[in-house]
Enzyme design. Structure first.
Site, PDB file in Angstrom:
ATOM      1  N   CYS A   1      -2.748  -3.048   7.418  1.00 23.49           N
ATOM      2  CA  CYS A   1      -2.321  -2.953   8.811  1.00 23.49           C
ATOM      3  C   CYS A   1      -2.622  -1.531   9.307  1.00 23.49           C
ATOM      4  CB  CYS A   1      -0.835  -3.275   8.937  1.00 23.49           C
ATOM      5  SG  CYS A   1       0.230  -1.981   8.250  1.00 23.49           S
TER       6      CYS A   1
ATOM      7  N   CYS B   1      -0.731   1.230   7.345  1.00 22.90           N
ATOM      8  CA  CYS B   1      -1.277   1.511   6.011  1.00 22.90           C
ATOM      9  C   CYS B   1      -2.647   2.180   6.101  1.00 22.90           C
ATOM     10  CB  CYS B   1      -1.332   0.238   5.182  1.00 22.90           C
ATOM     11  SG  CYS B   1       0.325  -0.359   4.778  1.00 22.90           S
TER      12      CYS B   1
ATOM     13  N   GLU C   1       0.831  -1.211   0.000  1.00 21.24           N
ATOM     14  CA  GLU C   1       0.000   0.000   0.000  1.00 21.24           C
ATOM     15  C   GLU C   1       0.866   1.261   0.000  1.00 21.24           C
ATOM     16  OE1 GLU C   1      -0.185  -2.615   2.083  1.00 21.24           O
ATOM     17  OE2 GLU C   1      -2.098  -2.649   3.157  1.00 21.24           O
TER      18      GLU C   1
HETATM   19 ZN   LIG Z   1       0.660  -2.257   5.965  1.00 26.57          ZN
END
Ligand SMILES: [Zn+2]
Length: 148
Positions: free
Chosen positions: A85, A88, A57
């Site tokens: 996550c 991101c 990302e």
């Molecule tokens: Zn990430």
């Protein structure tokens, strides 16, 4: 945006994920699109760059800022094969992305586990999940099975 377009873009993100797979990286891929047009791509390069922040990302977003010459992406949608996550999700918050679409959930490293019911995305970001989820998850599964 229509589901067919989501699927077409997610297929491109899956192609990026396969590149990561072939390079021995955790197979996560991403693309950024404005409407039907893909403006940037990225796949996980944590091992190659020895950089734990080199997620698909982040790479795709950095490339999208460069491409558009803009630090905000309100007209763009980020497609990523696996639930982002927290880092991101934060990056997409600061990008003011128009949309985030992801494939399969990630119960271990996804933002959802950390944030619980709180959504870390920008309030204007439209979030969608489950696009080609099985294919996205299968790639991860076969990667980790191969590692054992
Ligand atoms: Zn990430």
């Amino acid at each position: 945006m229509d589901q067919e377009l989501h699927i077409a873009h997610m297929k491109q993100a899956l192609m990026e994920a396969r590149k990561a797979y072939e390079e021995g990286e955790i197979p996560i891929g991403a693309v950024v699109a404005v409407g039907s047009r893909i403006i940037s791509r990225g796949h996980n390069q944590v091992e190659r760059l020895s950089d734990p922040t080199a997620h698909a990302e982040i790479i795709a977003l950095t490339s999208a800022f460069n491409f558009l010459g803009s630090k905000y992406l309100p007209d763009a949608t980020l497609y990523v094969t696996i639930e982002p996550c927290l880092m991101c999700a934060g990056a997409s918050y600061w990008s003011k992305l128009g949309g985030v679409v992801y494939g399969a959930p990630d119960g271990k490293n996804g933002y959802g586990r950390v944030c619980g019911g709180n959504i870390p995305f920008h309030p204007k970001t439209i979030l969608q999940n489950g696009v080609l989820a099985e294919e996205c998850a299968l790639l991860m599964k076969s990667f980790f099975q191969g590692k054992r």
